[in-house]
Design an enzyme around this catalytic site. Structure first.
Site, short mmCIF file in Angstrom:
data_model
loop_
_atom_site.label_atom_id
_atom_site.label_comp_id
_atom_site.label_asym_id
_atom_site.label_seq_id
_atom_site.Cartn_x
_atom_site.Cartn_y
_atom_site.Cartn_z
N SER A 1 -23.12 22.59 9.54
CA SER A 1 -23.50 21.47 8.67
C SER A 1 -23.31 20.12 9.38
O SER A 1 -22.33 19.90 10.10
CB SER A 1 -22.64 21.47 7.41
OG SER A 1 -22.88 20.29 6.69
N SER B 1 -23.19 17.43 7.46
CA SER B 1 -22.66 16.55 6.41
C SER B 1 -21.36 15.84 6.81
O SER B 1 -21.23 14.64 6.56
CB SER B 1 -22.46 17.33 5.11
OG SER B 1 -23.72 17.71 4.60
N THR C 1 -23.54 23.65 -1.05
CA THR C 1 -24.74 24.10 -0.35
C THR C 1 -24.91 25.60 -0.51
O THR C 1 -24.17 26.25 -1.27
CB THR C 1 -24.74 23.62 1.12
OG1 THR C 1 -26.03 23.91 1.69
CG2 THR C 1 -23.66 24.29 1.95
N LYS D 1 -25.40 26.74 -4.98
CA LYS D 1 -25.95 25.66 -5.82
C LYS D 1 -26.24 26.09 -7.26
O LYS D 1 -26.16 25.28 -8.17
CB LYS D 1 -27.25 25.11 -5.20
CG LYS D 1 -27.00 24.31 -3.93
CD LYS D 1 -28.27 23.64 -3.44
CE LYS D 1 -28.03 23.01 -2.09
NZ LYS D 1 -29.13 22.16 -1.65
N ASN E 1 -25.69 20.13 -6.50
CA ASN E 1 -25.29 19.98 -5.09
C ASN E 1 -24.17 18.96 -4.93
O ASN E 1 -23.70 18.73 -3.81
CB ASN E 1 -26.49 19.60 -4.20
CG ASN E 1 -26.77 18.11 -4.24
OD1 ASN E 1 -26.65 17.48 -5.29
ND2 ASN E 1 -27.14 17.55 -3.11
N ASP F 1 -30.29 16.33 -4.49
CA ASP F 1 -31.41 16.85 -3.67
C ASP F 1 -32.73 16.23 -4.14
O ASP F 1 -33.65 16.03 -3.33
CB ASP F 1 -31.50 18.38 -3.79
CG ASP F 1 -30.39 19.08 -3.01
OD1 ASP F 1 -29.90 18.50 -2.03
OD2 ASP F 1 -30.01 20.20 -3.39
N GLY G 1 -43.99 25.63 1.38
CA GLY G 1 -42.73 26.38 1.40
C GLY G 1 -42.24 26.62 -0.01
O GLY G 1 -42.40 25.77 -0.90
N GLY H 1 -35.47 27.48 -0.93
CA GLY H 1 -34.64 26.54 -1.69
C GLY H 1 -35.16 25.12 -1.60
O GLY H 1 -35.22 24.40 -2.61
N TYR I 1 -34.97 18.63 10.57
CA TYR I 1 -34.48 17.43 11.28
C TYR I 1 -33.99 17.73 12.69
O TYR I 1 -33.54 16.82 13.38
CB TYR I 1 -33.37 16.73 10.48
CG TYR I 1 -32.31 17.66 9.96
CD1 TYR I 1 -31.35 18.21 10.80
CD2 TYR I 1 -32.27 18.00 8.62
CE1 TYR I 1 -30.40 19.07 10.33
CE2 TYR I 1 -31.31 18.87 8.11
CZ TYR I 1 -30.38 19.39 8.98
OH TYR I 1 -29.42 20.25 8.51
N GLY J 1 -37.02 14.41 8.59
CA GLY J 1 -36.05 15.22 7.84
C GLY J 1 -34.69 14.55 7.71
O GLY J 1 -33.95 14.84 6.77
P1 NAP Z 1 -35.37 29.21 2.97
O1 NAP Z 1 -34.94 29.28 1.54
O2 NAP Z 1 -34.93 30.23 3.95
O3 NAP Z 1 -36.99 29.17 2.97
C1 NAP Z 1 -37.73 29.17 4.18
C2 NAP Z 1 -39.18 28.81 3.89
O4 NAP Z 1 -39.88 28.70 5.15
C3 NAP Z 1 -39.92 29.85 3.05
O5 NAP Z 1 -40.90 29.19 2.27
C4 NAP Z 1 -40.56 30.71 4.13
O6 NAP Z 1 -41.71 31.41 3.71
C5 NAP Z 1 -40.98 29.64 5.14
N1 NAP Z 1 -41.18 30.20 6.48
C6 NAP Z 1 -40.22 30.70 7.30
N2 NAP Z 1 -40.79 31.13 8.46
C7 NAP Z 1 -42.13 30.91 8.34
C8 NAP Z 1 -43.26 31.14 9.19
N3 NAP Z 1 -43.13 31.70 10.40
N4 NAP Z 1 -44.49 30.77 8.75
C9 NAP Z 1 -44.65 30.20 7.52
N5 NAP Z 1 -43.62 29.96 6.67
C10 NAP Z 1 -42.37 30.31 7.07
O7 NAP Z 1 -34.95 27.80 3.60
P2 NAP Z 1 -34.79 26.40 2.85
O8 NAP Z 1 -33.40 26.24 2.39
O9 NAP Z 1 -35.90 26.26 1.87
O10 NAP Z 1 -35.00 25.38 4.06
C11 NAP Z 1 -36.25 25.22 4.69
C12 NAP Z 1 -36.10 24.22 5.82
O11 NAP Z 1 -35.76 22.94 5.27
C13 NAP Z 1 -34.97 24.57 6.81
O12 NAP Z 1 -35.41 24.29 8.10
C14 NAP Z 1 -33.84 23.64 6.40
O13 NAP Z 1 -33.01 23.30 7.49
C15 NAP Z 1 -34.61 22.43 5.92
N6 NAP Z 1 -33.87 21.63 4.93
C16 NAP Z 1 -33.70 20.32 5.20
C17 NAP Z 1 -33.04 19.52 4.30
C18 NAP Z 1 -32.87 18.06 4.58
O14 NAP Z 1 -32.07 17.42 3.92
N7 NAP Z 1 -33.61 17.48 5.52
C19 NAP Z 1 -32.55 20.05 3.10
C20 NAP Z 1 -32.77 21.41 2.84
C21 NAP Z 1 -33.43 22.20 3.79
P3 NAP Z 1 -41.56 32.92 3.10
O15 NAP Z 1 -41.12 32.73 1.67
O16 NAP Z 1 -42.93 33.48 3.21
O17 NAP Z 1 -40.55 33.64 3.92
#
Ligand code: NAP
Length: 286
Positions: free
Chosen positions: A19, A21, A66, A70, A91, A107, A131, A134, A229, A250
């Site tokens: 993290s 954070s 996290t 959540k 969160n 969030d 996507g 989460g 990010y 990000g």
């Molecule tokens: P998650 O629950 O694991 O979901 C992953 C998502 O990415 C799903 O929609 C998945 O699709 C898709 N995906 C993964 N591999 C793929 C590929 N090869 N082609 C197409 N789609 C693909 O993860 P999450 O918590 O939602 O987080 C997603 C991203 O956001 C992460 O990189 C995380 O670090 C980032 N994030 C950033 C912040 C921020 O504050 N900037 C906050 C939260 C998350 P499927 O359902 O088809 O598997």
């Protein structure tokens, strides 16, 4: 200096060792002159109840929450803020001086505020969330709560996108007027009239050069928000910027939800700049 009066904050999750954070929160606390520290606290699912009650008992001021807690912490709250109730996820937790546990969700502003700062007007907007994990789920909820007219969720696994939009369609947390749509990332589509695209898949993480869609197909007036990010400039952001789109990285999303948590705990304005400087420096050198 840490003294016996120093307040303590923390992040509970499993795992938490990657993290960012603690870096951004401790930078903000120091910059704001607030006598508090922030730690990452690994908590396994079976220990969640004990951990939250124990941290209240030892005088923690508040917690961030996290993955995977959540949803699980919601039932432990004495009160939920309207935003936490609408999203159904917490969160940010505040322990009041009377011993109450209040659950909040930052969030949502993490997604909406950076886009509003970039100039997007959510009221009446048509947005597309890429996507359905989460991040995609909370981004879709955030857009609807901010006033979007139409929210389309596209995912590699289209059924997951459909499950979210059907759930939100049935929920009374969102205005009945919101049009929910779901589909597959792979299907060709017409992007005319789309006001914002929120990239919430994990594509673009370090070493991955794929983009979920081709940003050069988006209208010139479209806003773009990236969730990933690391790296700070993902292939999706680079292609969006090359097309001249207004694109938000990000880090802005991460910083905004963190700053909003600090503002909830301390009831004062927190400057974002020290958080970005600390994160950028860390990401550059790790
Ligand atoms: P998650 O629950 O694991 O979901 C992953 C998502 O990415 C799903 O929609 C998945 O699709 C898709 N995906 C993964 N591999 C793929 C590929 N090869 N082609 C197409 N789609 C693909 O993860 P999450 O918590 O939602 O987080 C997603 C991203 O956001 C992460 O990189 C995380 O670090 C980032 N994030 C950033 C912040 C921020 O504050 N900037 C906050 C939260 C998350 P499927 O359902 O088809 O598997």
């Amino acid at each position: 200096m840490i003294t016996s009066k120093t307040k303590v904050l923390g992040l509970i999750g499993w795992p938490v060792d990657h993290s960012l954070s603690p870096i951004m929160h401790n930078a903000a606390l120091a910059d704001s002159g607030i006598d508090a520290i922030y730690a990452a606290l690994p908590v396994e699912v079976e220990n969640l109840h004990e951990a939250v009650r124990g941290l209240r008992a030892v005088g923690y001021l508040g917690l961030n929450v996290t993955i995977p807690h959540k949803l699980g912490v919601v039932e432990l709250m004495d009160e939920l803020t309207p935003l936490a109730r609408a999203v159904g996820a917490v969160n940010t937790i505040k322990f009041t001086s009377e011993g109450k546990i209040i659950g909040h969700n930052t969030d949502v502003v993490g997604v909406t505020q950076p886009l509003i700062d970039a100039g997007l007007q959510f009221e009446g907007a048509a947005v597309v969330v890429l996507g359905a994990g989460g991040a995609g789920r909370s981004a879709a909820a955030a857009c609807a709560l901010a006033g979007a007219r139409k929210v389309t969720v596209l995912n590699r696994t289209a059924e997951k996108a459909r499950a979210i939009t059907e759930e939100f369609q049935r929920s009374d947390a969102f205005p009945d007027s919101v049009q929910w749509e779901a589909g597959s990332l792979a299907a060709a589509r017409d992007w005319t009239g789309i006001d914002a695209v929120l990239q919430m898949t994990s594509l673009g993480l370090k070493g991955n050069t794929e983009t979920p869609i081709d940003p050069s197909l988006l209208p010139a007036s479209c806003f773009v928000l990236e969730a990933v990010y690391a790296p700070m400039q993902t292939p999706f952001l680079a292609a969006s910027r090359a097309k001249g789109l207004r694109a938000v990285d990000g880090l802005a999303m991460l910083i905004e939800q963190g700053a909003a948590s600090l503002e909830f705990w301390f009831e004062r304005r927190i400057e974002r700049s020290a958080m970005r400087t600390a994160l950028a420096e860390f990401l550059e050198h790790r």
